[in-house]
Scaffold this motif. Structure first.
Motif, PDB file in Angstrom:
ATOM      1  N   LEU A  90     102.947   4.535  81.583  1.00 44.95           N
ATOM      2  CA  LEU A  90     103.138   4.499  83.032  1.00 44.95           C
ATOM      3  C   LEU A  90     102.495   5.706  83.714  1.00 44.95           C
ATOM      4  O   LEU A  90     101.943   5.595  84.813  1.00 44.95           O
ATOM      5  CB  LEU A  90     104.635   4.453  83.355  1.00 44.95           C
ATOM      6  CG  LEU A  90     105.382   3.215  82.855  1.00 44.95           C
ATOM      7  CD1 LEU A  90     106.862   3.307  83.197  1.00 44.95           C
ATOM      8  CD2 LEU A  90     104.784   1.944  83.428  1.00 44.95           C
ATOM      9  N   GLY A  91     102.580   6.887  83.065  1.00 42.93           N
ATOM     10  CA  GLY A  91     101.913   8.066  83.624  1.00 42.93           C
ATOM     11  C   GLY A  91     100.405   7.898  83.659  1.00 42.93           C
ATOM     12  O   GLY A  91      99.744   8.262  84.649  1.00 42.93           O
ATOM     13  N   TRP A  92      99.817   7.331  82.596  1.00 37.73           N
ATOM     14  CA  TRP A  92      98.373   7.076  82.565  1.00 37.73           C
ATOM     15  C   TRP A  92      97.964   6.091  83.668  1.00 37.73           C
ATOM     16  O   TRP A  92      96.991   6.301  84.381  1.00 37.73           O
ATOM     17  CB  TRP A  92      97.988   6.529  81.196  1.00 37.73           C
ATOM     18  CG  TRP A  92      96.546   6.129  81.079  1.00 37.73           C
ATOM     19  CD1 TRP A  92      96.001   4.928  81.427  1.00 37.73           C
ATOM     20  CD2 TRP A  92      95.469   6.939  80.609  1.00 37.73           C
ATOM     21  NE1 TRP A  92      94.648   4.938  81.191  1.00 37.73           N
ATOM     22  CE2 TRP A  92      94.293   6.164  80.689  1.00 37.73           C
ATOM     23  CE3 TRP A  92      95.377   8.233  80.135  1.00 37.73           C
ATOM     24  CZ2 TRP A  92      93.055   6.647  80.310  1.00 37.73           C
ATOM     25  CZ3 TRP A  92      94.139   8.715  79.738  1.00 37.73           C
ATOM     26  CH2 TRP A  92      93.002   7.934  79.832  1.00 37.73           C
ATOM     27  N   SER A  93      98.743   5.009  83.812  1.00 38.80           N
ATOM     28  CA  SER A  93      98.417   4.005  84.822  1.00 38.80           C
ATOM     29  C   SER A  93      98.578   4.555  86.232  1.00 38.80           C
ATOM     30  O   SER A  93      97.748   4.292  87.109  1.00 38.80           O
ATOM     31  CB  SER A  93      99.322   2.780  84.621  1.00 38.80           C
ATOM     32  OG  SER A  93      99.024   1.779  85.564  1.00 38.80           O
ATOM     33  N   ALA A  94      99.632   5.339  86.475  1.00 36.05           N
ATOM     34  CA  ALA A  94      99.849   5.896  87.810  1.00 36.05           C
ATOM     35  C   ALA A  94      98.782   6.923  88.166  1.00 36.05           C
ATOM     36  O   ALA A  94      98.284   6.951  89.299  1.00 36.05           O
ATOM     37  CB  ALA A  94     101.238   6.526  87.883  1.00 36.05           C
ATOM     38  N   GLY A  95      98.418   7.770  87.226  1.00 37.24           N
ATOM     39  CA  GLY A  95      97.383   8.767  87.507  1.00 37.24           C
ATOM     40  C   GLY A  95      96.052   8.132  87.857  1.00 37.24           C
ATOM     41  O   GLY A  95      95.273   8.679  88.651  1.00 37.24           O
ATOM     42  N   ARG A  96      95.777   6.953  87.337  1.00 37.85           N
ATOM     43  CA  ARG A  96      94.504   6.285  87.592  1.00 37.85           C
ATOM     44  C   ARG A  96      94.532   5.458  88.871  1.00 37.85           C
ATOM     45  O   ARG A  96      93.530   5.373  89.574  1.00 37.85           O
ATOM     46  CB  ARG A  96      94.180   5.389  86.390  1.00 37.85           C
ATOM     47  CG  ARG A  96      92.964   4.513  86.576  1.00 37.85           C
ATOM     48  CD  ARG A  96      92.809   3.567  85.410  1.00 37.85           C
ATOM     49  NE  ARG A  96      91.714   2.630  85.613  1.00 37.85           N
ATOM     50  CZ  ARG A  96      91.429   1.619  84.805  1.00 37.85           C
ATOM     51  NH1 ARG A  96      92.181   1.435  83.732  1.00 37.85           N
ATOM     52  NH2 ARG A  96      90.422   0.804  85.061  1.00 37.85           N
ATOM     53  N   ARG A  97      95.684   4.845  89.190  1.00 39.18           N
ATOM     54  CA  ARG A  97      95.700   3.827  90.230  1.00 39.18           C
ATOM     55  C   ARG A  97      96.295   4.280  91.558  1.00 39.18           C
ATOM     56  O   ARG A  97      96.062   3.629  92.569  1.00 39.18           O
ATOM     57  CB  ARG A  97      96.478   2.600  89.731  1.00 39.18           C
ATOM     58  CG  ARG A  97      95.761   1.881  88.601  1.00 39.18           C
ATOM     59  CD  ARG A  97      96.542   0.661  88.133  1.00 39.18           C
ATOM     60  NE  ARG A  97      95.746  -0.112  87.180  1.00 39.18           N
ATOM     61  CZ  ARG A  97      95.693   0.124  85.890  1.00 39.18           C
ATOM     62  NH1 ARG A  97      96.401   1.123  85.391  1.00 39.18           N
ATOM     63  NH2 ARG A  97      94.936  -0.607  85.089  1.00 39.18           N
ATOM     64  N   THR A 144     104.411  12.433  80.203  1.00 42.83           N
ATOM     65  CA  THR A 144     104.092  11.727  81.447  1.00 42.83           C
ATOM     66  C   THR A 144     103.020  12.434  82.266  1.00 42.83           C
ATOM     67  O   THR A 144     102.035  11.808  82.690  1.00 42.83           O
ATOM     68  CB  THR A 144     105.360  11.557  82.303  1.00 42.83           C
ATOM     69  OG1 THR A 144     106.384  10.949  81.521  1.00 42.83           O
ATOM     70  CG2 THR A 144     105.080  10.702  83.523  1.00 42.83           C
ATOM     71  N   VAL A 145     103.189  13.736  82.497  1.00 45.17           N
ATOM     72  CA  VAL A 145     102.257  14.458  83.366  1.00 45.17           C
ATOM     73  C   VAL A 145     100.889  14.600  82.711  1.00 45.17           C
ATOM     74  O   VAL A 145      99.852  14.372  83.359  1.00 45.17           O
ATOM     75  CB  VAL A 145     102.830  15.840  83.744  1.00 45.17           C
ATOM     76  CG1 VAL A 145     101.805  16.647  84.542  1.00 45.17           C
ATOM     77  CG2 VAL A 145     104.097  15.668  84.557  1.00 45.17           C
ATOM     78  N   MET A 146     100.854  14.966  81.434  1.00 45.28           N
ATOM     79  CA  MET A 146      99.567  15.153  80.765  1.00 45.28           C
ATOM     80  C   MET A 146      98.755  13.860  80.707  1.00 45.28           C
ATOM     81  O   MET A 146      97.562  13.850  81.037  1.00 45.28           O
ATOM     82  CB  MET A 146      99.778  15.716  79.361  1.00 45.28           C
ATOM     83  CG  MET A 146     100.282  17.152  79.342  1.00 45.28           C
ATOM     84  SD  MET A 146      99.190  18.303  80.228  1.00 45.28           S
ATOM     85  CE  MET A 146      97.709  18.171  79.259  1.00 45.28           C
ATOM     86  N   GLY A 148      98.959  11.435  82.825  1.00 42.89           N
ATOM     87  CA  GLY A 148      98.570  11.181  84.207  1.00 42.89           C
ATOM     88  C   GLY A 148      97.385  12.017  84.639  1.00 42.89           C
ATOM     89  O   GLY A 148      96.462  11.526  85.299  1.00 42.89           O
ATOM     90  N   LEU A 149      97.388  13.312  84.284  1.00 38.03           N
ATOM     91  CA  LEU A 149      96.260  14.181  84.638  1.00 38.03           C
ATOM     92  C   LEU A 149      94.983  13.734  83.944  1.00 38.03           C
ATOM     93  O   LEU A 149      93.905  13.696  84.557  1.00 38.03           O
ATOM     94  CB  LEU A 149      96.593  15.629  84.277  1.00 38.03           C
ATOM     95  CG  LEU A 149      97.673  16.309  85.113  1.00 38.03           C
ATOM     96  CD1 LEU A 149      97.955  17.705  84.576  1.00 38.03           C
ATOM     97  CD2 LEU A 149      97.266  16.383  86.583  1.00 38.03           C
ATOM     98  N   ALA A 150      95.083  13.408  82.657  1.00 39.76           N
ATOM     99  CA  ALA A 150      93.892  12.962  81.925  1.00 39.76           C
ATOM    100  C   ALA A 150      93.341  11.658  82.519  1.00 39.76           C
ATOM    101  O   ALA A 150      92.128  11.504  82.687  1.00 39.76           O
ATOM    102  CB  ALA A 150      94.235  12.771  80.445  1.00 39.76           C
ATOM    103  N   SER A 151      94.242  10.723  82.863  1.00 38.84           N
ATOM    104  CA  SER A 151      93.796   9.463  83.441  1.00 38.84           C
ATOM    105  C   SER A 151      93.162   9.681  84.808  1.00 38.84           C
ATOM    106  O   SER A 151      92.148   9.056  85.128  1.00 38.84           O
ATOM    107  CB  SER A 151      94.986   8.514  83.575  1.00 38.84           C
ATOM    108  OG  SER A 151      94.619   7.347  84.290  1.00 38.84           O
TER     109      SER A 151
END
Length: 558
Positions: A90-97, A144-146, A148-151
């Motif tokens: 979810l963090g990866w998807s949120a950071g991207r979208r 979650t944060v890491m 998200g930042l990478a995404s």
């Protein structure tokens, strides 16, 4: 309704059935891993089912509602341990979208508050709140944060690269348009000059030769020669009009009706006419054809005509009076055009006007259709020009095309027919830049991954430190338990025992034998546990009215 629901579910992104299958497979993997976490936490069957449902639903909705799923997943992870692994996705998807830094920051902040706050509320009665806050914060940053930042970095880099490519393509198209307009203006200027100057001179030649042809003082031989000159000037005017039309508009100019009856043949069929015109001018030209005649494509047909025309012109200039032979040989795979002349029969006509580009132009013309032209001295004196032309046009390699249309040939060779001319050198430079930026992006990605690993190590280290500290505040040896006597003061006993402020002692005092009525008990796990597998030994001390009134040692199931 099904179609509308499908469109709503996939959101603004293109989402096909293959992507849906991938999301379901990913949800299945996370659900199975979550069941393992629930099993370690002694979760009930109802809680396991709830974890699976939450994981599947959040995985499918993360594209449509990235911020909402992030907050909901972070909140539920405090009560459903089986959903803790979904927070990374979810963090990866949120950071991207999530569009906008402010919105992304607000979503992650709200998710952090929900995760930490609900974790503290859930563990309030079993642990110290400060330890829960520290541990939950580290876990949220790592899981979650890491991601998200990478995404977000990866998505922004891809968006920037796409924008640069579109901008570069727009610049190339604009430059091609500007170059095309400049080329068109220059062609129009050249066409106008040719029409005004060369056309005027050819018209004068045609008028004068026409008047001279009907002069009664000329002999039949002279009148025939003048007729040849007039026909040549008329043919030259026809070809000049076609060239001017191509220079102006890129198409041949229409031939007037009065001239269409005798168009200038500019192919193999017109070679015989060129030879006859040369004979009429008093030149000894001999022509021969061998092999089975075969049709040629327009470019090769025109190239054969030009080779003969240019070779005859050179022979007139440099070897006047010499015998000229024109030979056409239809081979199995190509047409061979050969023009040879012997040494000059007499002195030349003085200075010969020549641009020196005739043979060079023939070689280029033949090369562009996949053929070749050879020119050189012949045995016994004289000169020889030979051209080999394929029956079907085979364009030259794009790397060798040096004319104005080379870029279009390259575009066609790369499968870009109809596309604007492309500057492939600029594209190669862009690819080189992308390769370097790809290396830099790889280095930055490695840095982010390294930071994530370091943060995970810190989290694990903190967890180990908390576990060791909790054990030191809870464990009690059998010898220390035996040394405590019933009837001692509560303060003296507590001074000798660990504090018991640990998650290891949560709920242990309520298990075992009944407690004395009105007493307060302290339960500590045994440090030298020798119980059977799956059970723990607990030492319980119960106090009433400031004294130790009971102590028990019993086994509880893990």
């Amino acid at each position: 309704m099904t179609r509308a629901g499908w469109d709503w579910l996939r959101g603004p992104e293109p989402w096909n059935r293959r992507m849906l299958a991938g999301d379901l497979a990913l949800a299945g993997i996370l659900a199975v891993l979550g069941l393992g976490v629930e099993e370690l936490d002694n979760g009930s069957g109802r809680r396991m089912l709830a974890s699976v449902v939450v994981v599947v639903v959040l995985t499918l909705l993360r594209r449509r509602m990235p911020a909402t799923t992030l907050v909901v997943g972070s909140a539920l992870s405090a009560f459903l341990p089986g959903t803790v692994l979904i927070t990374g996705l979810l963090g990866w998807s949120a950071g991207r979208r999530i569009v906008g830094v402010g919105r992304a920051g607000a979503a992650f902040t709200l998710a952090f508050l929900a995760s930490v706050g609900l974790s503290v509320l859930h563990e309030w009665s079993q642990m110290r709140p400060l330890l829960v806050v520290v541990f939950s914060t580290l876990m949220f940053l790592a899981t979650t944060v890491m991601p998200g930042l990478a995404s977000r970095y990866w998505s922004q880099r891809r968006t920037l690269l796409r924008a640069l490519q579109e901008h570069n393509g727009q610049l190339l198209r604009e430059r091609a348009m500007v170059a095309g307009q400049a080329r068109l203006r220059e062609r129009q200027r050249i066409a106008q000059d040719m029409h005004d100057s060369l056309g005027h001179q050819l018209a004068l030649i045609s008028v004068h030769t026409g008047a001279l042809e009907v002069d009664q003082k000329l002999t039949d031989r002279q009148r025939e020669a003048v007729g040849v000159l007039r026909q040549a000037s008329v043919a030259a005017m026809h070809e000049l009009r076609e060239v001017v039309g191509i220079l102006r508009d890129g198409v041949e100019a229409p031939v007037p009706v009065e001239e269409a009856a005798q168009p200038a043949a500019r192919g193999v069929a017109g070679i015989a006419g060129v030879v006859e015109a040369a004979r009429g001018a008093g030149t000894d030209v001999r022509m021969s054809v061998s092999g089975q005649p075969r049709p040629l494509v327009a470019a090769c047909d025109h190239a054969a005509y030009r080779i003969v025309q240019e070779a005859l012109t050179n022979a007139y200039k440099h070897a006047p009076g010499a015998v000229i032979t024109v030979e056409l040989r239809y081979e199995d795979d190509s047409l061979v055009v050969e023009i040879a002349n012997g040494p000059a029969a007499g002195p030349g006509a003085g200075e010969v006007v020549s641009g020196g580009q005739g043979l060079t132009g023939l070689r280029e013309r033949a090369r562009l259709v996949g053929g070749m032209v050879h020119a050189g001295a012949a045995e016994g004196g004289g000169f020889r020009v030979a051209g080999v032309l394929p029956y079907g046009a085979e364009p030259a390699g794009v790397e060798d095309v040096a004319d104005d249309f080379g870029q279009q040939a390259q575009a066609q060779a790369r499968g870009l027919r109809g596309a604007p001319p492309m500057d492939w050198e600029a594209v190669d430079r862009e690819l080189a830049v992308r390769q370097r930026s790809r290396s830099g992006g790889f280095a930055l990605g490695c840095g982010i991954a390294f930071a994530a690993v370091v943060l995970m190590v810190i989290v694990v280290g903190a967890a180990v430190a908390l576990l060791v500290g909790s054990m030191s505040d809870a464990m009690l040896d059998r010898d220390e338990f035996d040394a405590v006597k019933v009837g001692e003061s509560e303060q003296a006993v507590r001074d000798r025992l660990p504090s018991g402020d640990s998650f290891l002692t949560a709920g242990a005092d309520r298990k075992g034998p009944p407690r004395p009525e009105g007493s307060q008990c302290l339960a500590l796990p045994a440090g030298d546990d020798s119980a059977a597998l799956g059970t723990d030994v607990v030492f319980r001390f119960c106090f009433k009215d400031g004294k130790l009134v009971d102590k028990q040692a019993y086994e509880v199931e893990q």
